[in-house]
Design an enzyme around this catalytic site. Structure first.
Site, PDB file in Angstrom:
ATOM      1  N   SER A 106      52.167 -22.092 -36.506  1.00  0.00           N
ATOM      2  CA  SER A 106      53.384 -21.940 -37.197  1.00  0.00           C
ATOM      3  C   SER A 106      54.574 -21.949 -36.064  1.00  0.00           C
ATOM      4  O   SER A 106      55.616 -22.452 -36.508  1.00  0.00           O
ATOM      5  CB  SER A 106      53.163 -20.631 -37.853  1.00  0.00           C
ATOM      6  OG  SER A 106      51.978 -20.621 -38.681  1.00  0.00           O
ATOM      7  N   HIS A 146      55.859 -22.443 -46.917  1.00  0.00           N
ATOM      8  CA  HIS A 146      57.153 -21.997 -47.140  1.00  0.00           C
ATOM      9  C   HIS A 146      58.126 -23.186 -46.862  1.00  0.00           C
ATOM     10  O   HIS A 146      57.769 -23.831 -45.770  1.00  0.00           O
ATOM     11  CB  HIS A 146      57.460 -20.827 -46.375  1.00  0.00           C
ATOM     12  CG  HIS A 146      58.784 -20.574 -45.542  1.00  0.00           C
ATOM     13  ND1 HIS A 146      60.052 -20.104 -46.642  1.00  0.00           N
ATOM     14  CD2 HIS A 146      59.465 -20.444 -44.579  1.00  0.00           C
ATOM     15  CE1 HIS A 146      61.194 -20.115 -45.916  1.00  0.00           C
ATOM     16  NE2 HIS A 146      60.592 -20.371 -44.817  1.00  0.00           N
ATOM     17  N   TYR A 173      67.835 -18.507 -46.601  1.00  0.00           N
ATOM     18  CA  TYR A 173      68.423 -18.175 -45.384  1.00  0.00           C
ATOM     19  C   TYR A 173      68.896 -19.442 -44.666  1.00  0.00           C
ATOM     20  O   TYR A 173      68.413 -20.753 -45.252  1.00  0.00           O
ATOM     21  CB  TYR A 173      67.539 -17.529 -44.545  1.00  0.00           C
ATOM     22  CG  TYR A 173      66.251 -18.167 -43.918  1.00  0.00           C
ATOM     23  CD1 TYR A 173      66.066 -19.195 -42.986  1.00  0.00           C
ATOM     24  CD2 TYR A 173      64.911 -18.082 -44.706  1.00  0.00           C
ATOM     25  CE1 TYR A 173      64.938 -19.616 -42.465  1.00  0.00           C
ATOM     26  CE2 TYR A 173      63.826 -18.650 -44.354  1.00  0.00           C
ATOM     27  CZ  TYR A 173      63.854 -19.476 -43.202  1.00  0.00           C
ATOM     28  OH  TYR A 173      62.624 -20.251 -42.759  1.00  0.00           O
ATOM     29  N   TRP A 189      55.182 -12.414 -37.146  1.00  0.00           N
ATOM     30  CA  TRP A 189      56.233 -13.174 -37.184  1.00  0.00           C
ATOM     31  C   TRP A 189      56.766 -13.598 -35.877  1.00  0.00           C
ATOM     32  O   TRP A 189      56.378 -12.468 -35.038  1.00  0.00           O
ATOM     33  CB  TRP A 189      57.511 -12.773 -38.130  1.00  0.00           C
ATOM     34  CG  TRP A 189      57.095 -12.672 -39.794  1.00  0.00           C
ATOM     35  CD1 TRP A 189      56.077 -12.655 -40.279  1.00  0.00           C
ATOM     36  CD2 TRP A 189      58.076 -12.934 -40.709  1.00  0.00           C
ATOM     37  NE1 TRP A 189      56.187 -12.790 -41.700  1.00  0.00           N
ATOM     38  CE2 TRP A 189      57.550 -13.001 -41.965  1.00  0.00           C
ATOM     39  CE3 TRP A 189      59.713 -12.933 -40.621  1.00  0.00           C
ATOM     40  CZ2 TRP A 189      58.048 -13.018 -43.190  1.00  0.00           C
ATOM     41  CZ3 TRP A 189      60.166 -13.336 -41.901  1.00  0.00           C
ATOM     42  CH2 TRP A 189      59.524 -13.186 -43.168  1.00  0.00           C
ATOM     43  N   ASP A 239      46.287  14.752 -39.987  1.00  0.00           N
ATOM     44  CA  ASP A 239      45.978  16.288 -40.117  1.00  0.00           C
ATOM     45  C   ASP A 239      44.870  16.205 -41.127  1.00  0.00           C
ATOM     46  O   ASP A 239      44.835  15.560 -42.069  1.00  0.00           O
ATOM     47  CB  ASP A 239      47.255  16.847 -40.562  1.00  0.00           C
ATOM     48  CG  ASP A 239      47.910  16.408 -41.888  1.00  0.00           C
ATOM     49  OD1 ASP A 239      47.501  15.258 -42.461  1.00  0.00           O
ATOM     50  OD2 ASP A 239      48.435  17.168 -42.394  1.00  0.00           O
ATOM     51  N   THR A 296      41.815  18.750 -43.302  1.00  0.00           N
ATOM     52  CA  THR A 296      41.452  20.008 -43.929  1.00  0.00           C
ATOM     53  C   THR A 296      39.810  19.960 -43.829  1.00  0.00           C
ATOM     54  O   THR A 296      39.074  19.100 -44.250  1.00  0.00           O
ATOM     55  CB  THR A 296      41.723  20.200 -45.498  1.00  0.00           C
ATOM     56  OG1 THR A 296      43.206  19.987 -45.702  1.00  0.00           O
ATOM     57  CG2 THR A 296      41.347  21.584 -45.551  1.00  0.00           C
ATOM     58  N   TYR A 336      35.940  20.603 -56.293  1.00  0.00           N
ATOM     59  CA  TYR A 336      35.582  19.356 -56.327  1.00  0.00           C
ATOM     60  C   TYR A 336      34.228  19.147 -57.093  1.00  0.00           C
ATOM     61  O   TYR A 336      33.212  20.311 -57.294  1.00  0.00           O
ATOM     62  CB  TYR A 336      35.133  19.308 -54.892  1.00  0.00           C
ATOM     63  CG  TYR A 336      36.235  19.053 -53.948  1.00  0.00           C
ATOM     64  CD1 TYR A 336      36.791  17.957 -53.609  1.00  0.00           C
ATOM     65  CD2 TYR A 336      36.758  20.283 -53.312  1.00  0.00           C
ATOM     66  CE1 TYR A 336      37.658  17.804 -52.472  1.00  0.00           C
ATOM     67  CE2 TYR A 336      37.855  20.010 -52.435  1.00  0.00           C
ATOM     68  CZ  TYR A 336      38.264  18.962 -52.096  1.00  0.00           C
ATOM     69  OH  TYR A 336      39.357  18.898 -51.404  1.00  0.00           O
TER      70      TYR A 336
HETATM   71  C1  LIG Z   1      58.561 -23.227 -41.798  1.00  0.00           C
HETATM   72  C2  LIG Z   1      58.494 -21.722 -41.020  1.00  0.00           C
HETATM   73  C3  LIG Z   1      59.594 -21.089 -40.986  1.00  0.00           C
HETATM   74  C4  LIG Z   1      59.341 -19.649 -40.412  1.00  0.00           C
HETATM   75  N1  LIG Z   1      60.688 -18.917 -40.064  1.00  0.00           N
HETATM   76  C5  LIG Z   1      60.327 -17.825 -39.456  1.00  0.00           C
HETATM   77  C6  LIG Z   1      61.553 -17.311 -39.057  1.00  0.00           C
HETATM   78  O1  LIG Z   1      62.605 -17.646 -39.271  1.00  0.00           O
HETATM   79  N2  LIG Z   1      61.437 -15.783 -38.387  1.00  0.00           N
HETATM   80  C7  LIG Z   1      60.326 -15.458 -37.985  1.00  0.00           C
HETATM   81  O2  LIG Z   1      60.079 -14.565 -37.370  1.00  0.00           O
HETATM   82  N3  LIG Z   1      59.111 -16.231 -38.295  1.00  0.00           N
HETATM   83  C8  LIG Z   1      59.227 -17.511 -39.125  1.00  0.00           C
HETATM   84  N4  LIG Z   1      58.046 -17.956 -39.383  1.00  0.00           N
HETATM   85  C9  LIG Z   1      56.687 -17.314 -39.183  1.00  0.00           C
HETATM   86  C10 LIG Z   1      56.309 -17.561 -37.701  1.00  0.00           C
HETATM   87  O3  LIG Z   1      56.477 -18.991 -37.296  1.00  0.00           O
HETATM   88  C11 LIG Z   1      54.735 -17.146 -37.619  1.00  0.00           C
HETATM   89  O4  LIG Z   1      54.456 -16.180 -38.369  1.00  0.00           O
HETATM   90  C12 LIG Z   1      54.474 -17.313 -36.134  1.00  0.00           C
HETATM   91  O5  LIG Z   1      54.945 -18.415 -35.248  1.00  0.00           O
HETATM   92  C13 LIG Z   1      52.848 -16.984 -35.934  1.00  0.00           C
HETATM   93  O6  LIG Z   1      52.847 -16.887 -34.671  1.00  0.00           O
HETATM   94  P1  LIG Z   1      51.199 -17.031 -34.068  1.00  0.00           P
HETATM   95  O7  LIG Z   1      51.209 -17.092 -32.356  1.00  0.00           O
HETATM   96  O8  LIG Z   1      50.595 -15.867 -34.440  1.00  0.00           O
HETATM   97  O9  LIG Z   1      50.376 -18.317 -34.673  1.00  0.00           O
HETATM   98  P2  LIG Z   1      50.509 -20.065 -34.395  1.00  0.00           P
HETATM   99  O10 LIG Z   1      51.885 -20.261 -33.854  1.00  0.00           O
HETATM  100  O11 LIG Z   1      49.979 -20.457 -35.530  1.00  0.00           O
HETATM  101  O12 LIG Z   1      49.811 -19.973 -33.251  1.00  0.00           O
HETATM  102  C14 LIG Z   1      48.111 -19.997 -33.487  1.00  0.00           C
HETATM  103  C15 LIG Z   1      47.284 -20.960 -32.483  1.00  0.00           C
HETATM  104  O13 LIG Z   1      45.995 -20.870 -32.516  1.00  0.00           O
HETATM  105  C16 LIG Z   1      45.439 -22.108 -32.350  1.00  0.00           C
HETATM  106  N5  LIG Z   1      44.220 -22.059 -32.834  1.00  0.00           N
HETATM  107  C17 LIG Z   1      43.875 -22.021 -34.232  1.00  0.00           C
HETATM  108  N6  LIG Z   1      42.381 -22.079 -34.294  1.00  0.00           N
HETATM  109  C18 LIG Z   1      41.998 -22.270 -33.124  1.00  0.00           C
HETATM  110  C19 LIG Z   1      40.463 -22.570 -32.527  1.00  0.00           C
HETATM  111  N7  LIG Z   1      39.567 -22.437 -33.448  1.00  0.00           N
HETATM  112  N8  LIG Z   1      40.559 -22.633 -31.270  1.00  0.00           N
HETATM  113  C20 LIG Z   1      41.663 -22.881 -30.612  1.00  0.00           C
HETATM  114  N9  LIG Z   1      42.826 -22.552 -30.895  1.00  0.00           N
HETATM  115  C21 LIG Z   1      43.056 -22.150 -32.074  1.00  0.00           C
HETATM  116  C22 LIG Z   1      46.380 -22.913 -33.158  1.00  0.00           C
HETATM  117  O14 LIG Z   1      46.298 -24.244 -32.683  1.00  0.00           O
HETATM  118  C23 LIG Z   1      47.734 -22.476 -33.005  1.00  0.00           C
HETATM  119  O15 LIG Z   1      48.687 -22.847 -31.854  1.00  0.00           O
HETATM  120  C24 LIG Z   1      58.025 -19.209 -40.037  1.00  0.00           C
HETATM  121  C25 LIG Z   1      57.264 -20.007 -40.120  1.00  0.00           C
HETATM  122  C26 LIG Z   1      57.255 -21.299 -40.893  1.00  0.00           C
HETATM  123  C27 LIG Z   1      56.010 -22.282 -40.879  1.00  0.00           C
END
Ligand SMILES: Cc1cc2nc3c(=O)[nH]c(=O)nc-3n(C[C@H](O)[C@H](O)[C@H](O)COP(=O)(O)OP(=O)(O)OC[C@H]3O[C@@H](n4cnc5c(N)ncnc54)[C@H](O)[C@@H]3O)c2cc1C
Length: 799
Positions: free
Chosen positions: A43, A223, A257, A349, A532, A534, A631
């Site tokens: 993402s 999205h 947005y 995010w 907390d 009881t 109870y």
């Molecule tokens: C279209 C869009 C718009 C968005 N807009 C916003 C915004 O405006 N503001 C905001 O705050 N957030 C936004 N988000 C959300 C945000 O992008 C994500 O919540 C955030 O990037 C997640 O980061 P992450 O590092 O958790 O996951 P990711 O970036 O998905 O990284 C996870 C990584 O894990 C790796 N992985 C998965 N499985 C394995 C495996 N088995 N072995 C090795 N590697 C693996 C993947 O390859 C990936 O690179 C948006 C998302 C999208 C898609």
């Protein structure tokens, strides 16, 4: 200590975590990702990176604020990682405009500066806006744009300089374990040993969770994000390197947005149908699906309506990008209970990424995060809330509501009813109005009771409220009422060593005779209040613990020695709070056990039969009146209700709900954990030092007590005007300066004005001090009061 750490996922979360860990001296960190570095395709590789900091949750706001602070100071080869262009949320409806005033208050409460602007001022900041279409806006100058991909690489490079390794094109296929601990991760290129494994795999996290038998309750949802072609009105506005200069913009009334990409506009849309993207089978689900233009049509129409300059262009490209949603909108952070060393940082995010990474790094390195994370804790859910159907339903609803105006008491609509107490049929007969908490149906008031004359309320505070609550509060103070206390979590702690364990776990002295009941606190090792409780001693080594939620059980299990059993008895039991001056008149004729004041004193428990029903009665009161928590086991619940009801009729008994309950407890000054105090507060500041016995021997957190700055205090306020009402989280002002925030508030029906508890500087926490509480932009005069406001001598309870 410098353990080997493997982080799964080189997205914005994984790389921020590597940075935070290596900064704290944990340098043996390996970050693995299936994709190529540093755009591995999660993402983060697609996020447009808008960061609006203000959130109803103080925790989430603080996580965002740190992300802003950190990324603002980062560059990658001289290029920006965060541009503080400001954030602007506009209102096109009266309801939204009104709500922006509340949002401004929330920002002030959490220390984020912002201002409400006129339509012309909004248009001056963002000239594409048609000012005739809006009623105003809320502007936060420190909000802005995160360049997620750059932030990934900049944080990765810095951590690599400190010793971390980043391995692209390594797919994790399994997690090694031995004797209940992780030993490393299996990848398609071999095994990487580790003492700590962190799953930061974004929406693929649940797949990794499956490898270790852990439910990671999130739903990947698509999205829509689209970009226009060049916008004629924006020609020459932005430097191509800087990309954007005007505030990021939200038009939440239409789920939209906007941000600038040079002379183009990016448009994000949450108004389309929820599009879950299930990850079945072995093929990894891609993080981007084909754009579905049909879903975007309303978005384009509304965009042009607000920003007429867009009419000169069109949508040129778009994605249905996937990221994680959870049942309650909060991230998932914590350690697997059955597999030590396996941690999770999921559903985060970009906005909160650095904040979450810092908190998790503190948790790993120091043993505890500095800010309160209970809302985001992986283990906050009840078992029923982990059902895939529940997660799906709730996550979809969260997607739908992401930009909605949501009242703090607004209950989920589906799936309901989920958990009902045995009294439910009777409550329905009495016209209970149920809200929801932890999956439970919770009566707030009963329409069978009549309404009382109370000051009229504004529309917002009148929602999920009824003047019937005033009647129920009055009946409790004057006669007797029955409260359903079943949803409060109950744990049975037993076995050899149970006493010693609970003594070590909590602050008060529990080594009292069988039949004693004690109010006590669980502290973290840093002296912050974790909960907390009881605690009733029902046998030499058998205790019934009234707790706040699943996190209490989790903390107990983490520390329980072999031989101590912890059993959640909530669902198999039920509880009625029978309270009011006539409570003894109702109870005594039902039993041969002596319930006189001398036979069963305050804070004592007694087993007895009420009619045919075996009960445990605890003489406690959260509402400040004589009475008992009664109870019994669940199958006898209805019989218990009917027995008390029948006996109570002659005394004018009524059923009473949470609305009255909350009012009564605030009049009495009884705190509610999670709202009034959290891990960020110590017992003295929270006014709970009476529950700490320093002379009883060691307990968790004892050594740290007194080490925190005691510069704030949980303080009782009353609003000066009896017609004023606030609900909680509002900012408190001394003169023109914001000085604190309200935790809980309710109209006190007995004292005839609103009671609010607030965290204030100690110097202001002096009875008689004038302050003001800001409610929807209006400063309501209030005064610090001596507490408790009601029956300070406890004469009503001890008789
Ligand atoms: C279209 C869009 C718009 C968005 N807009 C916003 C915004 O405006 N503001 C905001 O705050 N957030 C936004 N988000 C959300 C945000 O992008 C994500 O919540 C955030 O990037 C997640 O980061 P992450 O590092 O958790 O996951 P990711 O970036 O998905 O990284 C996870 C990584 O894990 C790796 N992985 C998965 N499985 C394995 C495996 N088995 N072995 C090795 N590697 C693996 C993947 O390859 C990936 O690179 C948006 C998302 C999208 C898609």
């Amino acid at each position: 200590m410098n353990p080997r750490v493997v982080i799964i996922g080189a997205g914005v979360v994984g790389s921020a975590l590597a940075d935070e860990l290596t900064e704290r001296g944990w340098t043996d960190v390996t970050v693995v990702d299936r994709g190529p570095l540093f755009t591995p395709g999660g993402s983060s590789s697609h996020a447009p990176g808008l960061v609006f900091q203000t959130n109803p949750s103080k925790t989430m706001t603080e996580l965002a604020r740190y992300t802003v602070e950190k990324l603002s100071a980062l560059t990658l080869d001289g290029q920006w990682c965060f541009r503080q262009v400001g954030g602007l949320e506009v209102a096109t409806t009266e309801a939204r405009w009104h709500d922006l005033k509340r949002k401004h208050g929330l920002a002030t409460s959490w220390g984020v500066e912002g201002a409400l602007l006129s339509p012309a001022e909004c248009a001056a900041l963002h000239p594409l806006i048609d000012p005739s279409k809006i009623l105003g806006g809320f502007h936060v100058p420190t909000d802005g744009l995160a360049k997620a991909v750059r932030a990934v690489e900049a944080q990765a490079r810095r951590s690599m300089e400190r010793g971390a390794r980043f391995l692209g094109e390594h797919t994790v296929t399994g997690v090694g374990r031995e004797d209940g601990r992780v030993t490393g991760v299996e990848t398609d290129r071999g095994f990487i040993p580790a003492e700590v494994v962190v799953c930061a795999a974004g929406f693929w996290g649940p797949r990794i969770g499956e490898m270790v038998g852990l439910t990671i309750p999130l739903l990947p949802l698509a999205h829509q994000y689209a970009r226009t072609g060049p916008v004629p009105a924006m020609a020459g506005v932005n430097d191509l390197v800087l990309e954007a200069s005007r505030p990021i913009l939200r038009h939440q009334d239409q789920d939209l947005y906007f941000r600038e990409h040079g002379d183009r506009i990016g448009i994000g849309y949450y108004g389309h149908r929820p599009m879950p993207a299930f990850t079945f089978g072995d093929d990894p689900m891609p993080s981007v699906l084909d754009f579905t233009p049909g879903d975007f049509e309303p978005a384009w129409r509304e965009s042009v309506d607000l920003l007429p300059g867009l009419a000169g262009t069109a949508v040129e490209e778009g994605i249905n990008g996937i990221f994680s949603f959870t049942a309650d909108g909060f991230p998932l952070i914590g350690e697997h209970r059955e597999l030590a060393g396996f941690w999770v940082a999921e559903a985060v995010w970009v906005t909160h990424s650095a904040g979450v990474a810092r908190s998790l790094a503190e948790w790993l390195v120091d043993g505890q995060p500095r800010i309160d994370l209970h809302e985001a804790d992986l283990h906050r859910f009840e078992q029923v809330q982990l059902a895939p159907d529940y997660v799906e339903e709730r996550a979809k609803q969260n997607f739908i509501e992401v930009y909605d105006i949501v009242h703090p008491l607004q209950p989920m609509e589906r799936p309901r009813p989920l958990r009902t107490s045995p009294f439910h049929p009777r409550q329905v007969e009495l016209g209970a109005v149920f809200l929801e908490g932890g999956g439970w149906e919770r009566p707030y008031w009963y329409t069978a009771n009549s309404a009382s004359e109370v000051p009229a309320r504004d529309d917002w505070s009148a929602r999920y409220w009824s003047p019937i609550a005033a009647t129920e509060a009055r009946i409790t103070r004057e006669r007797v009422a029955m409260f359903d206390m079943t949803p409060l979590k109950r744990l049975e702690v037993s076995g050899p060593g149970a006493l010693g364990f609970l003594q070590y776990l909590t602050t008060n002295n529990l080594d009292k005779s069988v039949g004693s009941v004690t109010y006590t606190l669980m502290l973290g090792f840093d002296g912050g209040i974790r909960s907390d409780l009881t605690v009733a001693r029902l046998g030499p080594q058998v205790f019934q613990v009234g707790a706040n939620g699943p996190l209490d059980e989790d903390w107990m299990r983490q520390h329980a020695p072999a031989g101590v059993q912890i059993r959640d008895i909530t669902g198999g039991t039920c509880c009625i709070g029978l309270w009011g001056p006539l409570a003894r008149h109702v109870l005594q004729p039902l039993t041969r056990t002596d319930f006189s004041h001398d036979a069963l004193r305050y804070f004592r428990a007694q087993q007895a039969f009420l009619g045919e029903v075996p009960v445990t009665a605890m003489r406690l009161s959260y509402v400040g009146e004589l009475g008992w928590e009664i109870y019994t086991s669940a199958e006898l619940g209805l019989r218990l209700w009917d027995t008390l009801w029948e006996a109570g009729r002659a005394h004018g008994i009524a059923a009473a709900g949470r609305s009255a309950f909350n009012s009564l407890r605030l009049e009495k000054g009884y705190r509610s954990w999670g709202t009034d105090m959290t891990t960020e507060h110590d017992p003295v500041s929270a006014g709970l030092d009476f529950a700490v016995r320093m002379d009883k021997g060691d307990f968790i957190g004892r050594a740290a007590l007194g080490s925190r700055p005691a510069d704030r205090r949980l303080t009782c306020l009353t609003l000066d005007d009896p017609a004023s009402v606030v609900l909680g989280k509002e900012p408190v002002f001394a003169g023109d300066s914001p000085v604190g925030y309200v935790t809980s508030a309710s109209f006190g029906y007995t004292i005839g004005r609103t009671v609010a508890y607030a965290w204030l500087p100690v110097g202001l926490s002096v009875p008689g001090t004038p302050v003001a509480v800001e409610y929807f932009g209006e400063r309501l005069p209030a005064t610090v009061a001596a507490e408790p406001l009601f029956d300070p001598k406890m004469e009503r309870i001890r008789r």
